[in-house]
Structures are given as structure tokens and as C-alpha cells.
Motif scaffolding. Structure first.
Motif, short mmCIF file in Angstrom:
data_model
loop_
_atom_site.label_atom_id
_atom_site.label_comp_id
_atom_site.label_asym_id
_atom_site.label_seq_id
_atom_site.Cartn_x
_atom_site.Cartn_y
_atom_site.Cartn_z
N LEU A 72 44.26 63.96 39.78
CA LEU A 72 42.77 62.89 40.66
C LEU A 72 42.47 62.72 41.62
CD1 LEU A 72 43.57 60.81 36.97
CD2 LEU A 72 41.70 62.55 37.77
N THR A 73 43.30 62.27 42.24
CA THR A 73 43.59 61.38 43.67
C THR A 73 42.78 63.03 44.85
OG1 THR A 73 45.85 60.02 43.01
CG2 THR A 73 44.37 60.31 45.38
N LEU A 76 39.40 63.32 44.56
CA LEU A 76 38.11 62.45 45.68
C LEU A 76 38.05 63.17 46.26
CD1 LEU A 76 40.28 58.97 44.85
CD2 LEU A 76 37.78 60.28 43.68
N PHE A 77 39.03 64.68 46.91
CA PHE A 77 38.37 65.20 47.87
C PHE A 77 37.85 66.00 48.11
CE2 PHE A 77 42.53 62.57 49.14
CZ PHE A 77 41.87 61.36 49.85
N PRO A 86 33.00 60.69 48.96
CA PRO A 86 32.53 60.15 50.25
C PRO A 86 33.43 59.48 50.68
CG PRO A 86 32.72 59.48 47.48
CD PRO A 86 33.10 61.00 48.08
N VAL A 87 35.20 60.10 50.78
CA VAL A 87 36.32 59.57 51.53
C VAL A 87 36.86 60.70 51.56
CG1 VAL A 87 37.48 58.38 49.88
CG2 VAL A 87 37.86 60.63 49.34
N SER A 88 35.84 61.57 52.35
CA SER A 88 36.34 63.33 53.39
C SER A 88 36.59 62.76 55.04
CB SER A 88 35.40 64.06 52.94
OG SER A 88 35.04 63.62 54.20
N PHE A 89 37.60 62.92 55.63
CA PHE A 89 38.26 62.87 56.34
C PHE A 89 38.45 64.18 57.43
CE2 PHE A 89 41.55 61.73 54.73
CZ PHE A 89 42.91 62.17 55.02
N VAL A 95 46.11 66.69 53.10
CA VAL A 95 46.16 66.01 52.09
C VAL A 95 46.13 66.51 50.56
CG1 VAL A 95 45.95 63.42 51.10
CG2 VAL A 95 45.41 64.12 53.41
N LEU A 99 48.46 66.28 47.73
CA LEU A 99 48.50 65.76 46.69
C LEU A 99 49.23 66.91 45.33
CD1 LEU A 99 45.44 63.72 47.19
CD2 LEU A 99 48.41 63.03 46.96
N PRO B 360 53.17 63.90 49.81
CA PRO B 360 52.43 62.46 49.86
C PRO B 360 52.89 61.24 48.61
CG PRO B 360 50.75 63.52 49.73
CD PRO B 360 52.27 64.75 49.62
N PHE B 365 54.75 63.02 54.55
CA PHE B 365 54.80 63.38 54.95
C PHE B 365 53.66 63.19 55.89
CE2 PHE B 365 49.88 63.08 53.65
CZ PHE B 365 49.37 64.65 53.71
N PHE B 369 52.21 65.71 58.82
CA PHE B 369 50.15 65.83 59.13
C PHE B 369 50.28 65.79 59.85
CE2 PHE B 369 46.86 63.50 58.78
CZ PHE B 369 45.93 63.84 58.24
N ASN B 470 36.69 57.45 60.72
CA ASN B 470 37.19 57.17 59.53
C ASN B 470 38.31 57.98 59.00
OD1 ASN B 470 36.52 59.25 59.89
ND2 ASN B 470 35.03 59.94 58.10
N ALA B 471 39.30 58.39 59.79
CA ALA B 471 40.41 59.19 59.27
C ALA B 471 41.31 57.97 58.87
CB ALA B 471 41.32 60.49 60.48
N ASN B 474 40.18 56.56 56.15
CA ASN B 474 39.92 57.12 54.52
C ASN B 474 41.29 57.33 54.12
OD1 ASN B 474 37.42 56.77 54.47
ND2 ASN B 474 37.30 58.76 55.04
N PHE B 482 45.81 56.73 45.66
CA PHE B 482 46.59 57.31 44.52
C PHE B 482 47.77 56.04 43.77
CE2 PHE B 482 51.12 60.05 44.92
CZ PHE B 482 50.35 60.38 43.79
N ILE B 485 45.74 54.68 40.74
CA ILE B 485 44.91 55.81 40.33
C ILE B 485 46.12 55.85 38.72
CG2 ILE B 485 44.84 58.46 39.23
CD1 ILE B 485 42.45 58.09 41.66
#
Lengths: 303, 637
Positions: A72-73, A76-77, A86-89, A95, A99, B360, B365, B369, B470-471, B474, B482, B485
Motif C-alpha cells: 500500500l505504501t 502512494l508513489f 503527491p508524495v513524489s520526490f 523507494v 517497498l 526500508p 536502506f 539509497f 521535497n526529497a 517526502n 509506512f 499504514i
């Protein structure tokens, strides 16, 4: 708009296995299970209690939930149609795939927790094939980043348009084929694995989750459907130059694309037999070679 | 001031020799802890503002962090580990333990070449003494020998390197190669790694934790401080990158096939050193192309991975020590089901294993990364660096996948399922002091995993804010979502569903077979057998197969063993050649005195003749305005 697409995706994900099964049934001349069968399964399983082996510990109890949460997380990307997450970077592409890997690791640990030979075997094969798959996926990522110059899932996938196809069509097609192979393997579809089989010895993913029941199994079913949906979305965004169309049309094209890819998976499953286990690494080597050739073609001829 | 921590450790080592065994443990442990804390205070916190400003002694301060942290934790853990050992063992252990820490700090504090070499040698010898802890067993003796030979071979290259540095016009390529050989023996580059999988299993676990988490890193420290000064960054970059890729892939492949838990961890250290080398390689490639963004991401990744590896691998070795303490064995195929008997250790091992595979949100991680990011940005910048980046990204991903297989095997075979032997069935949790000390490392690493995105912010802010504004934020959102959820799903699963609490205990599905036994479950060796087969051209596994024969088949068995390729195919043949050559010239050592005198006379005559002949074309002493070479040692960068 992204939110609408996101929730639509969460809602529609269990439909994909249904579409695949209907396609296969059509090919075989059967009626096949209902289109919404996966939904019925999940709802029914959610209402049930659990049978858990006395061998197992908290690992098996938590594994399905963590696997679902990780998937699910990851969702989100994912960009949908032309809408950025909306949370893209910059760098979320890593990531995202890690995940998905986290979800898989949870299931592998859960499988080993049961102490069963079948699940050990399933987990062993899953670990083997996913390790091989990971390098293909990162080869594909490297290619996409080379092509678009952006490091995030949203910007790089949405950045592809007609010019990408007209200028770099050859390499893009090769990469799409390689990623399609990775998709089939990661989601345990024929020719790598057979989700329909009832013989434990021949299964990979299904053997790994043999001892999950009730809501746990519902979570696993949903998480695997969602993962399939996400990977199909990835390939749809890779193939379709959605940027060139208007938002509404792109949305329709996107969901249409997911439908078409699902049908294609069904057709592939109908016309290809399962590969022998020992042959599968060769297919992966081929797919990795395709990716690397695509990168070379791009760097030498198309840049 | 700089000498205080080292003095504390010295006096502690002496005190633990002098006093009675009971007090020697107390003195030894306290002085190790106090010494490490003093090092933290005097070296790290005092200059703490320097950590992110890349001043002259950034390197020294940075490499001190793992030593100080692991020093404290391992010292506390040793108290539990040493219970039940004889007084002599305990005394010598604490003596050498303190000396080892002192010499490791000295390596970082001392700058002059002779001092550095002395400290470096002391570090090797004291840790070799600790590797020889179980000196009555054959394996331990063998491991100590291999380790000592590796240490001294390294020292030879280092002495040559320091001599080469004093030349008027130093040849930096030669110096770089000598540094790679000398320090590479310490940090386990592929080919030079042979001592790691021998010494780590033999050493007591707290010592393995320090050696793996803090000591082998010092190889990188040495190369960066002494070996790299004027080498072209491109050459250094490619060297590091190729060494790193080889180390990461082969290291994890060998790790995957081991059935001794500490050997597996040792090979995994080789993999992680490879990942760090990949990061450094990309960093130097970035420097060579004047791409500071890539360079800083890559170096940050390498640096973070050093810390992550120290914390995670330290904890894993301490857990392996707990397993050894509880069962008396390190063979994973003998274990199984320990999670029920040692829940805390099992949980720690599983979580740390997942962490070090780079999954992660655990902290393994973040380091990877950063290295991935450097590789992906290298792709965008094009040219030859893009080629290196593709290699780095694909091999990192592949090594990551294999690491998952390796650590699910390690945790699965040791802690999950049913016990496969008596020792595993009767094991019980180790003392709280051992559990708590290893847990403290895990807590630190979890904290670090949430602090690490801040580093991204720092690095990003250095360059292009628009790209990474924003990295940082975010990644934080990603981690938090995570968590949220996961909590929601768990709530749903265990509270909200109608029959969520209905749990009928049953037995594992056995396909209808009536009497499943633990012997039928997958062993660790079986788990990785397909991958071992796949890579058998590289791994050359040794298979002992006894097939069932006859009409009434007797017992059958299959054994699969993968021994270290570095020993089997590189070093054993070389040393065999050397010893066969030595055997050939052995007759010269006849034991007859007059033969020796004759040899000496002949040698003297030959030397005289050589001196007379060569002396004729020597330059005129008057023209010889030869000056002593200017000795310069830079303080690293």
C-alpha cells in the motif's frame, strides 16, 4: 485527480486476476470463474477466523499485514495517467521497488516460520527469482532515467511522449519486453509460476503462502493483486505516451491500458506452457541482456 | 588531552592482568567503557561541530564513531559472553580487548608514519591474540595463523608505501597500488579477503563485532588518508568501483552458501565493504568529472553505510554469540525453532538481517539509497560515468536481492521452524545483559534510520534546493505513512475484523503426510541450493553425494559445501608453489658448520668483487650536492 485514480486503483486491483482468468477461460472454451471472484474470495476470507500452525511465532502472524502495508505504501508513489503522486520526490523510484521488496521479504520470513518443506521450497524459489528479477528491474529503471533525465517515478514515467517513441522506439520496445518478463516473474504468473496449480511441489508464490488462512490470506490475495496492478500501471505508463492527450482521455487510456495488458497476460498464460524451473534463470539472463542491449542502443545510436 | 582515552584503556588492560579474575573482568569492562566514552567526549563530541564541515580531521573523527560505540556495547556484552570461561581466559581477554581498543584509537590519532605503523601492527597483533581465544581448537589456531599472515603481509605493503611516499618525486600510482594491497588486506577487498571468513568465526563474538563493524573500515581510512593524495580521481574511481562490484557480488554469493552463521556474517561484511567501495568509486568518478552533486551523494552514501554496517553487523555478531552461548554450535543446519526459545535474540537477528539487506524503513536502506541516487544521477550526466553507473545500479540491486536470500536463510534456518537437533531444542535465552547490549545497537540503528533523511536535506541544501527540497520531507512522509499504514492494517487485522481474535492452533500443512518431522523441513543449505547451483561456475561447490543403492536401499545423504574461492583458487596454489620451492632449496640448510662458513666466505668475496667493479663508475663526490629528501605527510582530506 490523482486521489480519484489512486482510490479507483485500490478498488479495481482485484479485478485484474479476474480479467486474466476470464481470458484464459475464453481461450480454453470454459465459462471460468466470475469476473469478481477475487472480491468474493477476499470478503469471505475477511469474515473468517484463522488457523495457525503451533510451530509458528509472531513472524507468521504479522507477515501478511506487513506485506500488505508495504505494498500500500508503495502505491502512494505511483503516478496514474498524467497525474503525479503527491508524495513524489527525486529518487522515489528506488523507494517504490524497495517497498515492494519489503512486502516480499515479510512473506518469505512468514513462510520459513511454518517450518514446512513446501513453504521452505516456495520461499527459496521466490528469493532466488526475485534476486534475479531485481537486477532486470533496476536495468529498466536505469534506462528510463537515461531517457528522461528525471529520478522520480512520477516525472520520469509521465515524461515519456510521442517523441520518445519516434526517436528511441527500438530500445524502448526492448525494455518494455524485458520489464514485461520481470512483471510476469515478480507476480508469479505463467510461464514462471502457475497460480492455478494444485500441486505444492510445482508452485512458488502459492507454495509460500500455504499456511496462511482467513484474513491473513485475504491480505495476501489483495496485496498480490495490488502489486500486479502497480506493475501493470508501470508498463502502461512506459508504453503509452499519455502526455500527448488531454487529462480525461489520458485517464481513460490508462485504465484501458491496464485492461489490455491484463488481457495480454491472460493470452500469454493461455499460449505458453510453464517453463521448467531450471530454465527460468536463462529467461532472466535473456531479459537482463535485452535491457543492457537497449541501454547500449540508446547510448550509441539514439542519444 | 588526546592521550587520555588511550591511557585509560592501557591502565585498564594492565589492571585486568594484575588483579584477581573476578575484579579483572570488572576493571577490564569499566576501563573499556570509560575509555570509549572518553574517546567519544574528547575526540568526537569536543570536535562535534566538525563532523559536517569536512575539516582536516573529519576522517579521523568519523572512523572513531563506530569504534567508540561498538567498544562500549561489546565490552558490556563480553561480561555475559565470558561467563563460564576460565580465569586465564577472562584475564587475557580483557587485557587484549583494552589494548585492541587503545591501538584502534591510536591508529586514528597518530599521524607520523612510524607511529601509525606501530599502532596498526599493534591493532593486528592484539586482535590476533583475541582470535586465538579458543587456542586449544584446531580451527582457532588455523584462523590465527591466517590472520597473522594477512596482517603482516599488509604491513609489508604499508612499509613499502611509506618508503615510496618519502621519495623526492613520489610515484602516486605505485603508492596507490601499495595502499590498496596493504589496506585492502584489512578491509577485505575480493581476493584479499581470505582472513575474514576464518578469523571472524574463531574470535569471541564481541570481538568479531568490533572487528567487522569498526576495524575493517579502517582499511578505507588508511587508503583515503595515505594512498589517494595525488592519484587521478578517475583512476581511483574506476578501481574502487570495480573492486566494489566484485566484492559486493562475490561476497554475498559466498555468504549465501555458508552454513556457519559467523562465516556467513563475515562474507556479508565483504559484501558491505564492496558496497562502500562502490559508493567511494562513484564519488571519485563524480570528482573526476567535476560533478560535486554526484560525488557528495556517493560519499555520503558510503559514509552512512559504514555507520549502518557497524551498527547492524555489530548487533548480528552479538546475536550469533548469543546463539553460540545458548547452543554451543554455530551450524545453522543444526538449529531451527530458536525463536520460541530465544525470542529476543531471534527478533533482533531477524530485524537486523532485514535491515542489512537494505529493506526500508530499517537503516540499511538509507546508505544504499544515497549510492543508488549517485548512480542514477551519474546516468543522467552521460559519458563513461554512465557506464559505471549502470554497472553500479544493477549490481547493487542484484547484491540486494541475494542479501535478502542470505539473511532470510540465516534467520529462517536458525530461528524459525522446528528444532533440528537436541541442542536447539534445549536452548534457552541468554542473560539479559547480552540481550540488552545488542538491543541497544538496534535501537541506535532505528533512530539513525529516521535521522538519515536529514543528511539528504543537508547534502541537498548544499547544491540545488529545487531538486531536493521535497526529497527529505517526502522520505519522512514515506516512512511515516509506512508506519501509519502498518499500524492501521495491524489494527484492522487484530482488532476490527469480526473474527480477528479467532485463532485455532493447528499443525503445519504437510500435504496429507501423517508424521511430519523437523528433518523434513528445509535446511539453510537447501534454501539456497538453487542459487548455489546457478552460480556453481563461480562458487565451485563441493558435493558429497551418497546415493541409495541396491534393491533395499540403505541410508543416503547429500552434503553441499562451498569453501572460500580466494583460498582454494588463489592463495593455496601460490603458497603451495612457495613451499615446494622451499623444499627444493632445503638441502642447502644441511646443518654442517663448514658448509655455512664456505657460503659466507663466497658471499663476502662476491660482494667485495661487486663493490670494486661497481665503485668505478660512481659519481664524483664533489658534485654530489645531494640533499636529504623532504619528508611531507599530509593530514589526509
Amino acid at each position: 485527480m490523482w486521489y480519484i485514480c489512486f482510490f479507483l486503483s485500490l478498488l479495481l486491483a482485484p479485478l485484474v486476476p479476474g480479467i486474466i482468468n476470464k481470458t484464459k477461460a475464453f481461450y480454453a472454451g470454459r465459462y471460468g470463474p466470475r469476473l469478481l471472484q477475487r472480491y468474493y474470495d477476499i470478503v469471505k476470507l475477511l469474515k473468517k477466523g484463522t488457523v495457525r500452525s503451533t510451530t509458528s511465532t509472531w513472524v507468521l502472524a504479522l507477515a501478511p499485514s506487513i506485506s500488505l502495508a508495504a505494498t500500500l505504501t508503495a502505491a502512494l508513489f505511483m503516478p496514474f495517467a498524467v497525474y503525479k503522486s503527491p508524495v513524489s520526490f527525486e529518487g522515489d523510484i528506488i523507494v517504490f521497488f524497495y517497498l515492494l521488496a519489503a512486502g516480499r521479504v515479510a512473506l518469505i520470513f512468514g513462510a520459513l516460520d511454518t517450518g514446512s518443506a513446501f513453504e521452505g521450497m516456495g520461499a527459496s524459489r521466490e528469493a532466488q527469482f526475485s534476486a534475479l528479477c531485481e537486477s532486470i528491474v533496476f536495468g529498466v529503471i536505469a534506462f528510463i532515467i537515461l531517457l528522461t533525465g528525471r529520478l522520480s517515478l512520477s516525472t520520469s514515467l509521465i515524461g515519456l511522449d510521442f517523441t520518445a517513441w519516434s526517436q528511441t522506439g527500438t530500445s524502448l520496445a526492448l525494455v518494455a519486453v524485458a520489464f514485461f518478463a520481470a512483471l510476469l516473474a515478480e507476480n508469479s504468473r505463467v510461464p514462471f509460476d502457475d497460480p492455478e496449480t494444485h500441486l505444492e511441489l510445482t508452485m512458488i508464490h502459492e507454495a509460500m503462502v500455504l499456511d496462511n488462512s482467513g484474513p491473513d490470506f485475504a491480505f495476501i490475495q489483495y496485496a498480490s493483486a495490488l502489486k500486479l496492478w502497480l506493475m501493470i500501471s508501470f508498463i502502461v505508463l512506459l508504453i503509452l505516451p499519455l502526455k500527448a492527450t488531454s487529462p480525461i482521455v489520458s485517464g481513460l487510456l490508462f485504465f484501458g491500458g491496464v485492461f489490455v495488458i491484463s488481457v495480454i497476460i491472460g493470452i500469454v498464460e493461455s499460449v505458453i506452457a510453464r517453463f521448467r524451473l531450471l530454465k527460468i534463470p536463462q529467461v532472466f539472463a535473456g531479459a537482463l541482456a535485452l535491457t543492457l542491449i537497449a541501454i547500449m542502443i540508446y547510448m550509441v545510436f539514439e542519444i | 588531552m588526546t592521550a587520555i582515552p588511550i591511557l585509560i584503556l592501557f591502565s585498564g588492560s594492565l589492571a585486568s592482568l594484575i588483579f584477581k579474575p573476578r575484579y579483572s573482568a570488572i576493571f577490564g569492562c569499566i576501563s573499556a567503557c570509560v575509555g570509549s566514552v572518553a574517546a567519544l567526549v574528547f575526540y568526537i563530541i569536543k570536535d562535534g561541530s566538525l563532523i559536517f564541515s569536512y575539516t582536516n580531521n573529519f576522517l579521523e573523527i568519523f572512523f572513531m564513531i563506530p569504534i567508540a560505540l561498538l567498544g562500549i556495547v561489546a565490552a558490556i556484552n563480553s561480561i555475559g559472553y565470558l561467563k563460564g570461561h576460565s580465569a586465564v581466559h577472562v584475564k587475557t581477554y580483557w587485557f587484549f580487548f583494552n589494548l585492541m581498543l587503545a591501538s584502534m584509537f591510536s591508529v586514528l590519532v597518530l599521524n607520523a608514519p612510524v607511529h601509525f605503523l606501530l599502532a596498526w601492527e599493534a591493532m593486528g597483533i592484539t586482535s590476533a591474540a583475541l582470535v586465538a581465544f579458543n587456542f586449544r581448537t584446531k580451527e582457532s589456531t588455523r584462523a590465527t595463523w591466517i590472520y597473522l599472515i594477512a596482517c603482516h603481509a599488509g604491513a609489508v605493503f604499508l612499509i613499502l608505501m611509506f618508503i615510496a611516499r618519502t621519495a623526492v618525486a613520489p610515484n602516486w600510482t605505485v603508492i596507490f597500488i601499495l595502499a590498496l594491497l596493504g589496506f585492502g588486506l584489512k578491509c577485505g577487498f575480493m581476493g584479499l579477503h581470505v582472513w575474514l571468513p576464518e578469523a571472524h568465526p574463531a574470535a569471541p563474538s564481541p570481538v568479531s563485532a568490533i572487528m567487522s563493524g569498526a576495524m575493517i573500515n579502517l582499511g578505507f581510512f588508511g587508503i583515503l588518508k595515505f594512498g589517494i593524495n595525488s592519484v587521478s580521481p578517475a583512476a581511483a574511481g574506476w578501481t574502487f568501483l570495480l573492486l566494489g562490484i566484485a566484492g559486493a557480488l562475490l561476497g554475498i554469493m559466498f555468504a549465501m552458501t555458508q552454513s556457519n552463521i559467523k562465516r556467513l556474517l563475515a562474507f556479508s561484511s565483504i559484501e558491505n565493504m564492496g558496497i562502500i567501495a562502490i559508493g567511494m568509486g562513484l564519488g571519485f568518478l563524480g570528482l573526476s568529472r567535476d560533478l560535486p552533486l554526484i560525488a557528495s551523494f556517493a560519499f555520503t552514501g558510503a559514509v552512512l553505510h559504514i555507520i549502518n554496517h557497524a551498527l547492524l553487523k555489530g548487533c548480528l555478531f552479538l546475536c550469533a554469540g548469543a546463539v553460540l552461548k545458548a547452543t554451543g554450535s554455530l551450524d545453522m543446519d543444526e538449529m531451527g525453532g530458536l525463536m520460541k526459545r530465544m525470542p529476543q535474540t531471534g527478533t533482533l537477528f531477524a530485524l537486523n538481517g532485514i535491515g542489512i539487506s537494505g529493506i526500508p524503513p530499517l537503516n540499511g536502506f538509507m546508505g544504499e539509497f544515497f549510492i543508488y541516487m549517485a548512480a542514477l544521477m551519474g546516468l543522467v550526466s552521460g559519458g563513461s560515468i554512465a557506464l559505471g553507473s549502470v554497472g553500479a545500479a544493477v549490481s547493487l540491486a542484484f547484491a540486494g536481492g541475494l542479501a535478502v536470500a542470505t539473511f532470510s536463510k540465516a534467520a529462517g534456518a536458525t530461528f524459525l521452524g522446528e528444532p533440528r537437533s537436541e541442542i536447539a531444542a534445549t536452548a534457552s535465552e541468554v542473560s539479559p545483559i547480552m540481550v540488552l547490549s545488542s538491543a541497544s545497537l538496534f535501537v541506535l540503528s532505528v533512530c539513525l534510520s529516521f535521522i538519515a533523511p536529514l543528511v539528504l536535506y543537508k547534502v541537498g541544501a548544499f547544491f540545488d534546493m529545487s531538486l531536493f527540497s521535497n526529497a527529505f520531507f517526502n522520505i519522512f512522509i514515506a516512512y511515516t505513512s509506512f508506519l501509519i499504514i502498518t499500524v492501521t492494517v495491524l489494527l484492522l487485522r487484530f482488532q476490527l475484523l469480526p473474527r480477528s481474535k479467532d485463532n485455532i492452533p493447528g499443525m503445519t500443512w504437510d500435504c496429507g503426510y501423517a508424521k511430519p518431522a523437523a528433518r523434513m523441513a528445509y535446511t539453510g543449505t537447501a534454501f539456497t541450493q538453487p542459487l548455489t547451483n546457478l552460480f556453481s561456475p563461480l562458487l565451485q561447490p563441493i558435493r558429497n553425494l551418497i546415493k541409495p543403492a541396491g534393491l533395499f536401499p540403505g541410508p543416503a545423504s547429500v552434503q553441499l559445501e562451498v569453501s572460500d574461492g580466494g583460498v582454494r583458487f588463489l592463495w593455496a596454489p601460490i603458497f603451495d608453489r612457495i613451499s615446494s620451492f622451499a623444499r627444493k632449496i632445503h638441502p642447502a640448510q644441511s646443518g654442517r658448520l663448514h658448509a655455512y662458513i664456505l657460503a659466507m666466505v663466497v658471499a663476502t668475496i662476491l660482494m667485495l668483487a661487486w663493490g670494486l667493479l661497481a665503485g668505478q663508475d660512481q659519481p664524483d663526490p664533489e658534485n654530489d650536492n645531494h640533499q636529504p629528501p623532504v619528508i611531507q605527510y599530509s593530514n589526509g582530506d
